[in-house]
Design a protein around this motif. Sequence first.
Motif, PDB file in Angstrom:
ATOM      1  N   VAL A 141       0.834  -1.208   0.000  1.00 46.97           N
ATOM      2  CA  VAL A 141       0.000   0.000   0.000  1.00 46.97           C
ATOM      3  C   VAL A 141       0.867   1.254   0.000  1.00 46.97           C
ATOM      4  CG1 VAL A 141      -1.613   1.350   1.408  1.00 46.97           C
ATOM      5  CG2 VAL A 141      -2.027  -1.078   1.025  1.00 46.97           C
ATOM      6  N   ALA A 142       1.904   1.264   0.845  1.00 48.73           N
ATOM      7  CA  ALA A 142       2.788   2.429   0.905  1.00 48.73           C
ATOM      8  C   ALA A 142       3.473   2.675  -0.437  1.00 48.73           C
ATOM      9  CB  ALA A 142       3.840   2.227   2.000  1.00 48.73           C
ATOM     10  N   ALA A 143       3.971   1.601  -1.053  1.00 49.57           N
ATOM     11  CA  ALA A 143       4.628   1.748  -2.351  1.00 49.57           C
ATOM     12  C   ALA A 143       3.626   2.212  -3.409  1.00 49.57           C
ATOM     13  CB  ALA A 143       5.269   0.421  -2.772  1.00 49.57           C
ATOM     14  N   GLY A 144       2.390   1.687  -3.346  1.00 52.91           N
ATOM     15  CA  GLY A 144       1.358   2.096  -4.303  1.00 52.91           C
ATOM     16  C   GLY A 144       0.983   3.559  -4.153  1.00 52.91           C
ATOM     17  N   LEU A 145       0.799   4.020  -2.909  1.00 57.61           N
ATOM     18  CA  LEU A 145       0.469   5.426  -2.668  1.00 57.61           C
ATOM     19  C   LEU A 145       1.590   6.335  -3.149  1.00 57.61           C
ATOM     20  CD1 LEU A 145      -1.077   5.154   0.922  1.00 57.61           C
ATOM     21  CD2 LEU A 145      -2.300   5.785  -1.163  1.00 57.61           C
ATOM     22  N   ALA A 146       2.841   5.931  -2.882  1.00 55.85           N
ATOM     23  CA  ALA A 146       3.980   6.737  -3.317  1.00 55.85           C
ATOM     24  C   ALA A 146       4.077   6.770  -4.842  1.00 55.85           C
ATOM     25  CB  ALA A 146       5.276   6.180  -2.720  1.00 55.85           C
ATOM     26  N   ALA A 147       3.888   5.609  -5.482  1.00 55.52           N
ATOM     27  CA  ALA A 147       3.949   5.555  -6.947  1.00 55.52           C
ATOM     28  C   ALA A 147       2.869   6.427  -7.563  1.00 55.52           C
ATOM     29  CB  ALA A 147       3.791   4.103  -7.427  1.00 55.52           C
ATOM     30  N   GLY A 148       1.665   6.390  -6.985  1.00 53.75           N
ATOM     31  CA  GLY A 148       0.589   7.227  -7.494  1.00 53.75           C
ATOM     32  C   GLY A 148       0.883   8.702  -7.324  1.00 53.75           C
ATOM     33  N   ALA A 149       1.367   9.080  -6.133  1.00 52.41           N
ATOM     34  CA  ALA A 149       1.646  10.497  -5.867  1.00 52.41           C
ATOM     35  C   ALA A 149       2.710  11.038  -6.809  1.00 52.41           C
ATOM     36  CB  ALA A 149       2.086  10.673  -4.413  1.00 52.41           C
ATOM     37  N   ARG A 150       3.715  10.217  -7.128  1.00 53.62           N
ATOM     38  CA  ARG A 150       4.768  10.663  -8.048  1.00 53.62           C
ATOM     39  C   ARG A 150       4.213  10.915  -9.443  1.00 53.62           C
ATOM     40  NH1 ARG A 150       9.849  11.939  -5.976  1.00 53.62           N
ATOM     41  NH2 ARG A 150      10.595  11.608  -8.081  1.00 53.62           N
ATOM     42  N   ARG A 151       3.040  10.367  -9.726  1.00 54.24           N
ATOM     43  CA  ARG A 151       2.434  10.526 -11.050  1.00 54.24           C
ATOM     44  C   ARG A 151       1.160  11.365 -10.997  1.00 54.24           C
ATOM     45  NH1 ARG A 151       5.229   6.286 -10.065  1.00 54.24           N
ATOM     46  NH2 ARG A 151       6.588   5.338 -11.627  1.00 54.24           N
ATOM     47  N   GLY A 152       0.999  12.120  -9.902  1.00 56.67           N
ATOM     48  CA  GLY A 152      -0.131  13.030  -9.804  1.00 56.67           C
ATOM     49  C   GLY A 152      -1.438  12.384  -9.414  1.00 56.67           C
ATOM     50  N   LEU A 153      -1.389  11.138  -8.906  1.00 56.90           N
ATOM     51  CA  LEU A 153      -2.600  10.433  -8.480  1.00 56.90           C
ATOM     52  C   LEU A 153      -2.598  10.382  -6.957  1.00 56.90           C
ATOM     53  CD1 LEU A 153      -2.306   7.379 -10.927  1.00 56.90           C
ATOM     54  CD2 LEU A 153      -3.314   9.619 -11.389  1.00 56.90           C
ATOM     55  N   LEU A 154      -3.469  11.162  -6.340  1.00 59.44           N
ATOM     56  CA  LEU A 154      -3.466  11.275  -4.886  1.00 59.44           C
ATOM     57  C   LEU A 154      -4.651  10.516  -4.313  1.00 59.44           C
ATOM     58  CD1 LEU A 154      -2.694  15.078  -4.649  1.00 59.44           C
ATOM     59  CD2 LEU A 154      -1.101  13.178  -4.902  1.00 59.44           C
ATOM     60  N   MET A 155      -4.372   9.579  -3.405  1.00 57.96           N
ATOM     61  CA  MET A 155      -5.435   8.793  -2.788  1.00 57.96           C
ATOM     62  C   MET A 155      -5.289   8.844  -1.280  1.00 57.96           C
ATOM     63  SD  MET A 155      -5.487   5.647  -5.510  1.00 57.96           S
ATOM     64  CE  MET A 155      -3.864   6.059  -6.164  1.00 57.96           C
ATOM     65  N   LYS A 156      -6.404   9.110  -0.600  1.00 58.90           N
ATOM     66  CA  LYS A 156      -6.360   9.329   0.844  1.00 58.90           C
ATOM     67  C   LYS A 156      -6.478   8.013   1.607  1.00 58.90           C
ATOM     68  CE  LYS A 156      -8.014  14.080   0.808  1.00 58.90           C
ATOM     69  NZ  LYS A 156      -9.020  15.021   1.332  1.00 58.90           N
ATOM     70  N   GLY A 157      -5.443   7.203   1.517  1.00 57.08           N
ATOM     71  CA  GLY A 157      -5.396   6.020   2.346  1.00 57.08           C
ATOM     72  C   GLY A 157      -5.512   4.708   1.620  1.00 57.08           C
TER      73      GLY A 157
END
Length: 722
Positions: A382-398
């Motif tokens: 989950v942590a790696a997925g959230l970080a990967a998304g944020a680096r690509r402009g995809l922000l998910m709250k949890g």
Amino acid sequence: MTAAQIKTRYRVERMDCASCATKIDTAVRRLPGIEDVSVSVPGRSLSVTHGDGTSPREIMKQVSRLGYAIAPAANGQKPHDGDDSHHSHVHGDEESGTPWWRTRRALLTIASGAALLVAYAVGLLVPGAGYWAFVAALLVGLVPIARRAIVAATMGTPFSIETLMSVAAIGAVIIGAAEEAGMVVLLFLIGEMLEGVAASRARASIQGLSALVPKTALVEREGGTVEVPADTLAVGSVIVVRPGDRIPADGEILEGSSEIDEAPVTGESTPKRKSVEDPVFAGTINTDAVLRIRVTAAAADNTIARVIRLVEEAQESKAPTERFIDRFSRYYTPGVVAVAALVAILPPLVGGAEWGTWVYRGLAVLLVGCPCALVISTPAAVAAGLAAGARRGLLMKGGAVLEGFGKITAVAFDKTGTLTEGKPVVTDVIGFGRSEREVLSLAAALEQGSSHPLARAILDRAKADKVPVPPALDSGAIPGKGVVGSVGGTNVFLGSPVAANDRIRLSPEQEADIVRLNDEGKTVSVLLAGSKIAGLIALRDEPREDARRGIEWLRDEGIRTVMLTGDNRRTAEAIAGSLGMEAQAELLPEDKQRIVRELQAEGFRVAKVGDGINDAPGLAAADIGVAMGGGTDVALETADAASLHGRVMDVANMVSLSRAVMGNIRQNIAVALGLKALFLVTTVLGITGLWPAILADTGATVIVTANAMRLLGWKAHPAGAA
């Protein structure tokens, strides 16, 4: 949270694994007045909701007793060096930027390994002293582990991984397996060290965003520019950004036009042309012209700071799978201890088997049962997925939101500003007796100086086509009808078909052209020059460049797509038809919410995508609300997820990322449980012993963590036309 409750947030250093998080969570919850606790290993953060009678100092003291350094997150102070913060703990020193091989964890591992080598040498040179040499070598690594186990036990975690390791190692010494016990402890320390390196990599992926913002900025003062620290910029300051420089703050362009490379922040592959009144993000690169920018957010509130904060808070929110694993592990670990005890005791007691053999096997079962790999299987992914998304402009709250995207079966889109760009563009120019360039030139002449969206669209098209724009004399607006003026001695009027028809009778062919363009959802303006109709200009808020590709991807994956808009039915159906989706038009905000509820009643799991303001009821009703254009405060704060660069394809990418993360989690759980089941059987049968047991646990942990880290390289689907 009631008025009597306070939420405080802390930075916790030397915390690298799920076991650390469990111990901290349990210890803090034992304090009086604690309402809720959230721990994020990747974010190195602790959030505590408590009554006003609970002192933050008590919370910090409780955590530091476990051996972790802690400080309030808001003030950015380094952890204090008071009496309770210096406990020995092998979980490292990354907070100071120390290379991994110089951290406490690595130094302890090296010391343990060196002690074992010395013990082997002593055993070869003085065979009679070999056993005690291995006992001494074992103590080098075991003492810190046992101390952590004792502290954790006194603070509510009796079945910690350190406890299992300590019992197994001490038991091995008692039955004469000191050499194996020393090797088991070394392998355990190596596994923790590798786990810490992987956790640091996940943290660095998102924290690296903060390095994108330059340290200094050029501020306009007293007719010149002064270089100041970027984190001191106040809202309203005017800064100058030269070509090639990174933009030091969120802002709005006051003067200049330039290509802005937003790839570092949004992942957008091609630079965007931005000019006066356009917003810009901190950390993006100004490529080709000097810009004057008015700062719109302080350093602590700029887009990158908010993204980092959002992801860290999201990592504290556990996914349903993670919560299940946590609950499972509470019963799993005591169960393993019970099974290990039965394996060690029953065969000798019931069947008269040899005590030494079965105690050895019981200890091996204890090591096989360490739940580390299982517990970390979900949070690491989950942590790696959230970080990967944020680096690509995809922000998910949890994690719950990230996991939920993979289960979405319907997506309801707003139209304006979501599926479309949110501003009209000229789509058609038709001339009657004049060329298209002449029609556009006359229309642009009348619209000079106007800020009306339709006027801006005509002027932008004239600029793009390099059409000359002559001056207009005596120009002015006729309310509700159009604009008039004199261009090159000719009286010119640009207005609605009804207003134009009042002046000059339109031919059936011209009226047919207008009807056709209207049926395509376009707004038509009629240009009159003198006593003749010069031409038609059609405008429409066009779909985003990637809209068709995004909708097609969702449809191909079996996800239903529907447009919900307050716009007129004809325009909505024209846009929806071009994208291959269904549309419901002329809706009020409460209508959008009602339709979302109806889709849910039909059994769909619904994502609602909108701008986060007028779509608020629908966003709140949906299973997941997605805000487009996540650079705004509203977008980041009101929805469950946000697309930083506002692309339709981002919704598809969120679904794709969720499925990748869930697939990764399933792989991790299969590896963790599969290896344990295999070695449990072989251990009981006497095929494998202590070394393979700890290798199974350490190996599973390393495999699971490394597999989760693969998600950091996840590739988003490219935007653009299908």
